[in-house]
Every structure is written in structure tokens, then in C-alpha cells.
Design a protein around this motif. Structure first.
Motif, PDB file in Angstrom:
ATOM      1  N   VAL A  63       0.853  -1.188   0.000  1.00  0.00           N
ATOM      2  CA  VAL A  63       0.000   0.000   0.000  1.00  0.00           C
ATOM      3  C   VAL A  63       0.890   1.240   0.000  1.00  0.00           C
ATOM      4  CG1 VAL A  63      -1.920  -1.173   1.159  1.00  0.00           C
ATOM      5  CG2 VAL A  63      -0.169  -0.031   2.532  1.00  0.00           C
ATOM      6  N   GLN A  64       0.275   2.398  -0.086  1.00  0.00           N
ATOM      7  CA  GLN A  64       1.053   3.639  -0.157  1.00  0.00           C
ATOM      8  C   GLN A  64       1.928   3.830   1.080  1.00  0.00           C
ATOM      9  OE1 GLN A  64       1.244   5.604  -2.870  1.00  0.00           O
ATOM     10  NE2 GLN A  64       2.869   6.698  -1.776  1.00  0.00           N
ATOM     11  N   ALA A  65       1.457   3.352   2.226  1.00  0.00           N
ATOM     12  CA  ALA A  65       2.257   3.489   3.454  1.00  0.00           C
ATOM     13  C   ALA A  65       3.590   2.755   3.327  1.00  0.00           C
ATOM     14  CB  ALA A  65       1.474   2.967   4.651  1.00  0.00           C
ATOM     15  N   ASP A  66       3.598   1.610   2.629  1.00  0.00           N
ATOM     16  CA  ASP A  66       4.851   0.888   2.400  1.00  0.00           C
ATOM     17  C   ASP A  66       5.801   1.720   1.532  1.00  0.00           C
ATOM     18  OD1 ASP A  66       4.331  -1.750   3.681  1.00  0.00           O
ATOM     19  OD2 ASP A  66       2.749  -1.886   2.184  1.00  0.00           O
ATOM     20  N   VAL A  67       5.246   2.318   0.488  1.00  0.00           N
ATOM     21  CA  VAL A  67       6.046   3.148  -0.418  1.00  0.00           C
ATOM     22  C   VAL A  67       6.608   4.353   0.327  1.00  0.00           C
ATOM     23  CG1 VAL A  67       6.000   4.567  -2.511  1.00  0.00           C
ATOM     24  CG2 VAL A  67       4.707   2.413  -2.426  1.00  0.00           C
ATOM     25  N   ASP A  68       5.757   5.008   1.125  1.00  0.00           N
ATOM     26  CA  ASP A  68       6.204   6.184   1.877  1.00  0.00           C
ATOM     27  C   ASP A  68       7.297   5.817   2.876  1.00  0.00           C
ATOM     28  OD1 ASP A  68       4.353   7.682   0.495  1.00  0.00           O
ATOM     29  OD2 ASP A  68       2.865   7.680   2.109  1.00  0.00           O
ATOM     30  N   GLN A 115      15.764   0.669  -2.300  1.00  0.00           N
ATOM     31  CA  GLN A 115      15.693   1.160  -3.686  1.00  0.00           C
ATOM     32  C   GLN A 115      15.231   0.042  -4.619  1.00  0.00           C
ATOM     33  OE1 GLN A 115      19.747   2.632  -3.935  1.00  0.00           O
ATOM     34  NE2 GLN A 115      19.051   4.755  -3.957  1.00  0.00           N
ATOM     35  N   GLY A 116      15.757  -1.165  -4.417  1.00  0.00           N
ATOM     36  CA  GLY A 116      15.342  -2.300  -5.231  1.00  0.00           C
ATOM     37  C   GLY A 116      13.881  -2.635  -5.037  1.00  0.00           C
ATOM     38  N   TRP A 117      13.398  -2.540  -3.795  1.00  0.00           N
ATOM     39  CA  TRP A 117      11.975  -2.805  -3.505  1.00  0.00           C
ATOM     40  C   TRP A 117      11.100  -1.840  -4.294  1.00  0.00           C
ATOM     41  CZ3 TRP A 117       7.643  -0.367  -1.733  1.00  0.00           C
ATOM     42  CH2 TRP A 117       6.600  -1.169  -1.244  1.00  0.00           C
ATOM     43  N   LEU A 118      11.437  -0.575  -4.265  1.00  0.00           N
ATOM     44  CA  LEU A 118      10.653   0.429  -4.992  1.00  0.00           C
ATOM     45  C   LEU A 118      10.732   0.195  -6.501  1.00  0.00           C
ATOM     46  CD1 LEU A 118      11.707   3.548  -2.893  1.00  0.00           C
ATOM     47  CD2 LEU A 118       9.379   2.634  -3.059  1.00  0.00           C
ATOM     48  N   ARG A 119      11.926  -0.094  -6.994  1.00  0.00           N
ATOM     49  CA  ARG A 119      12.114  -0.312  -8.435  1.00  0.00           C
ATOM     50  C   ARG A 119      11.289  -1.505  -8.920  1.00  0.00           C
ATOM     51  NH1 ARG A 119      17.091  -0.856  -8.094  1.00  0.00           N
ATOM     52  NH2 ARG A 119      17.633   1.333  -8.399  1.00  0.00           N
ATOM     53  N   ASP A 120      11.307  -2.593  -8.160  1.00  0.00           N
ATOM     54  CA  ASP A 120      10.582  -3.804  -8.559  1.00  0.00           C
ATOM     55  C   ASP A 120       9.082  -3.590  -8.602  1.00  0.00           C
ATOM     56  OD1 ASP A 120      12.938  -5.161  -8.774  1.00  0.00           O
ATOM     57  OD2 ASP A 120      12.746  -6.257  -6.872  1.00  0.00           O
ATOM     58  N   ARG A 121       8.593  -2.585  -7.904  1.00  0.00           N
ATOM     59  CA  ARG A 121       7.149  -2.334  -7.840  1.00  0.00           C
ATOM     60  C   ARG A 121       6.738  -1.111  -8.645  1.00  0.00           C
ATOM     61  NH1 ARG A 121       9.251  -5.148  -4.269  1.00  0.00           N
ATOM     62  NH2 ARG A 121       8.177  -6.812  -3.144  1.00  0.00           N
ATOM     63  N   VAL A 186       8.909   3.038  11.907  1.00  0.00           N
ATOM     64  CA  VAL A 186       8.445   1.655  11.822  1.00  0.00           C
ATOM     65  C   VAL A 186       7.085   1.514  12.497  1.00  0.00           C
ATOM     66  CG1 VAL A 186       8.898  -0.726  12.535  1.00  0.00           C
ATOM     67  CG2 VAL A 186      10.767   0.690  11.676  1.00  0.00           C
ATOM     68  N   LYS A 187       6.903   2.173  13.640  1.00  0.00           N
ATOM     69  CA  LYS A 187       5.620   2.107  14.346  1.00  0.00           C
ATOM     70  C   LYS A 187       4.495   2.680  13.493  1.00  0.00           C
ATOM     71  CE  LYS A 187       7.463   2.235  19.068  1.00  0.00           C
ATOM     72  NZ  LYS A 187       7.558   3.021  20.325  1.00  0.00           N
ATOM     73  N   VAL A 188       4.775   3.775  12.813  1.00  0.00           N
ATOM     74  CA  VAL A 188       3.769   4.381  11.926  1.00  0.00           C
ATOM     75  C   VAL A 188       3.407   3.419  10.799  1.00  0.00           C
ATOM     76  CG1 VAL A 188       3.364   6.229  10.248  1.00  0.00           C
ATOM     77  CG2 VAL A 188       4.397   6.758  12.464  1.00  0.00           C
ATOM     78  N   LEU A 189       4.424   2.764  10.229  1.00  0.00           N
ATOM     79  CA  LEU A 189       4.170   1.809   9.144  1.00  0.00           C
ATOM     80  C   LEU A 189       3.244   0.693   9.606  1.00  0.00           C
ATOM     81  CD1 LEU A 189       4.838   0.610   6.294  1.00  0.00           C
ATOM     82  CD2 LEU A 189       6.682  -0.666   7.446  1.00  0.00           C
ATOM     83  N   PHE A 190       3.584   0.055  10.713  1.00  0.00           N
ATOM     84  CA  PHE A 190       2.811  -1.102  11.162  1.00  0.00           C
ATOM     85  C   PHE A 190       1.434  -0.719  11.701  1.00  0.00           C
ATOM     86  CE2 PHE A 190       6.977  -3.598  11.897  1.00  0.00           C
ATOM     87  CZ  PHE A 190       6.922  -4.092  10.609  1.00  0.00           C
ATOM     88  N   ALA A 191       1.244   0.575  11.993  1.00  0.00           N
ATOM     89  CA  ALA A 191      -0.076   1.047  12.440  1.00  0.00           C
ATOM     90  C   ALA A 191      -0.973   1.428  11.269  1.00  0.00           C
ATOM     91  CB  ALA A 191       0.082   2.238  13.380  1.00  0.00           C
ATOM     92  N   SER A 192      -0.430   1.417  10.048  1.00  0.00           N
ATOM     93  CA  SER A 192      -1.185   1.813   8.855  1.00  0.00           C
ATOM     94  C   SER A 192      -1.943   0.622   8.285  1.00  0.00           C
ATOM     95  CB  SER A 192      -0.237   2.374   7.791  1.00  0.00           C
ATOM     96  OG  SER A 192       0.501   3.475   8.295  1.00  0.00           O
ATOM     97  N   ASP A 193      -3.185   0.847   7.876  1.00  0.00           N
ATOM     98  CA  ASP A 193      -4.015  -0.224   7.334  1.00  0.00           C
ATOM     99  C   ASP A 193      -3.366  -0.863   6.108  1.00  0.00           C
ATOM    100  OD1 ASP A 193      -5.912   0.194   9.248  1.00  0.00           O
ATOM    101  OD2 ASP A 193      -7.224   1.431   7.984  1.00  0.00           O
ATOM    102  N   LEU A 200       8.935  -8.631   1.944  1.00  0.00           N
ATOM    103  CA  LEU A 200      10.186  -7.901   2.045  1.00  0.00           C
ATOM    104  C   LEU A 200       9.999  -6.599   2.820  1.00  0.00           C
ATOM    105  CD1 LEU A 200      13.157  -7.667   1.439  1.00  0.00           C
ATOM    106  CD2 LEU A 200      12.584  -6.730  -0.816  1.00  0.00           C
ATOM    107  N   SER A 201       8.866  -5.933   2.616  1.00  0.00           N
ATOM    108  CA  SER A 201       8.584  -4.711   3.366  1.00  0.00           C
ATOM    109  C   SER A 201       8.583  -4.984   4.867  1.00  0.00           C
ATOM    110  CB  SER A 201       7.238  -4.132   2.939  1.00  0.00           C
ATOM    111  OG  SER A 201       6.863  -3.041   3.768  1.00  0.00           O
ATOM    112  N   PHE A 202       7.930  -6.077   5.249  1.00  0.00           N
ATOM    113  CA  PHE A 202       7.892  -6.445   6.667  1.00  0.00           C
ATOM    114  C   PHE A 202       9.291  -6.745   7.191  1.00  0.00           C
ATOM    115  CE2 PHE A 202       7.837  -9.650   9.997  1.00  0.00           C
ATOM    116  CZ  PHE A 202       6.999  -9.063  10.941  1.00  0.00           C
TER     117      PHE A 202
END
Length: 230
Positions: A63-68, A115-121, A186-193, A200-202
Motif C-alpha cells: 500500500v502507499q504506506a509501504d512506499v512512503d 531502492q530495489g523494492w521500490l524499483r521492482d514495484r 516503523v511504528k507508523v508503518l505497522f499502524a497503517s491499514d 520484504l517490506s515487513f
């Protein structure tokens, strides 16, 4: 980032998957549940197509929270590189030099992974440019330079002007602040729906959380030893 190791990893992973399927078919055949016909090249191609289809589906679970998070953490890590690069020229002690070397190696690797995570997506990949204490992160927007815990320009100037034991103490103080900001991200990420569902994000976020908390505890002890406080 060099692509050859990544492509070799892709081939190795798919080969393991295909070999596992072939062994399964062979085992079933020996038990009489399937025919004794060997696995054909068409079967192999179908298995490989299935493997990569599943890999592609796994990459779409973000989701966008992962990208951010990935985008912001690249800028955040980059400032830690700027801070750590000051150590040698400012006469840091051996313990701080060891710490900064570890930080540089770990965070460069994590930046490349993110960077690779973002590029692959198919997302915008921030590019880092460092010139002394000046940091530019292209393709991340202004928010990448205003993540929790990041030093202000005045704080960077203060750190850069300090020498010897004064640098050691100030570096520890500011890097603790910096690491605490990463933990907050990290707390903000895991609190996002819906965030953190991508494997890999996790893993990246969880590794950062564990590593930064461990280093915060270590740096607090180092700072206490240098400040002479109880």
C-alpha cells in the motif's frame, strides 16, 4: 545497484522451486500415484511460469504506506551516512570509529534493498547525492528530509564543528535521536491499514526496528560512560 546478483538469485530461486516440484512428481510416480513419464520441458516451463506468477502476486501486496516508508527511510538512512562520515576527520575515538563503520555498511545495504523494492514495484526510486555534510535526495520529495529524528542543519553544523571526545559525545547523542526517529517510522508503518503485508517490506522494517533498538541501548551505555553520569 548491480543487477547481476539479483538476476542470479531469481534464477536460483526458480530452479529450486522447479526442482522441488520435479522431485514431488517423481515421488508420486514411484508410489504408483502417477505415471512414470519424465517431466517434460513444457512441464518445466509451466512450473516456472507458476513460480513467477506467484512472485508477482506477492510483490503486489503493498500500500502507499509501504512506499512512503521505503522512500522516507532512504533519506533517513542517508543522513546517518553523512553523520558517520564525519568521524574520521573529526578525531573520533576507536569505539566510535567502529560504530560508524558498522552504521555505514548496514545502512548502505539497506538503502540498496529499499531502492530495489521500490524499483521492482514500479515506484519512484530516490537517488542519494552526498557532498560533505550536504545531502540531496532526488525523487523523494521534501518529506524525505523531514523524517522523525533527523538532524536540523544547525545540529549537523554543530556536530561537524566538534572534535575528539566532544565529537564522540555529540555523535552518540544525535545518533540516538536519529535511531529513535527510525523506530518511530516503523511504528507508523505497522499502524497503517494494509501496510507490512509484503514479505520484504515487513522484513526490512522489522530488521530496522530490531537493529536500531539494539544500537540505541549500546549507544546509551557508551554515552553514559563518556558523560560520567549515573
Amino acid at each position: 545497484m548491480p543487477m547481476a546478483p539479483y538476476m542470479n538469485c531469481r534464477r536460483t530461486t526458480s530452479s529450486i522451486f522447479i526442482l522441488s516440484c520435479a522431485l514431488l512428481f517423481s515421488a508420486c510416480a514411484s508410489s504408483g500415484k502417477m505415471s512414470d513419464a519424465p517431466v517434460s520441458s513444457q512441464d518445466t516451463q509451466q512450473m516456472e511460469d507458476l513460480f513467477w506468477a506467484r512472485q508477482e502476486a506477492a510483490r503486489s501486496r503493498f500500500v502507499q504506506a509501504d512506499v512512503d516508508f521505503m522512500t522516507g527511510m532512504i533519506g533517513h538512512h542517508a543522513q546517518a551516512l553523512v553523520m558517520s562520515a564525519m568521524a574520521e576527520k573529526n578525531g573520533a575515538g576507536s569505539e566510535i570509529m567502529t560504530l560508524t563503520s558498522r552504521i555505514i555498511n548496514a545502512q548502505k545495504d539497506e538503502i540498496a534493498t529499499m531502492q530495489g523494492w521500490l524499483r521492482d514495484r514500479g515506484q519512484t526510486v530516490p537517488e542519494i547525492h552526498i557532498d560533505g555534510k550536504m545531502l540531496m535526495v532526488h525523487g523523494a520529495g521534501d518529506h524525505a528530509m523531514h523524517m522523525p529524528g533527523m538532524l536540523t542543519q544547525d545540529q549537523l553544523d554543530e556536530l561537524d564543528a566538534s572534535k575528539g571526545p566532544d565529537f564522540d559525545r555529540l555523535f552518540l547523542k544525535y545518533m540516538i535521536q536519529h535511531h529513535q526517529g527510525a523506530v518511530a517510522m516503523v511504528k507508523v508503518l505497522f499502524a497503517s491499514d494494509g501496510a507490512g503485508q509484503d514479505e520484504l517490506s515487513f522484513k526490512v522494517a522489522n530488521d530496522i526496528n530490531v537493529d536500531q533498538l539494539t544500537e540505541i541501548a549500546r549507544m546509551e551505555l557508551m554515552l553514559k560512560a563518556r558523560s560520567g553520569t549515573n
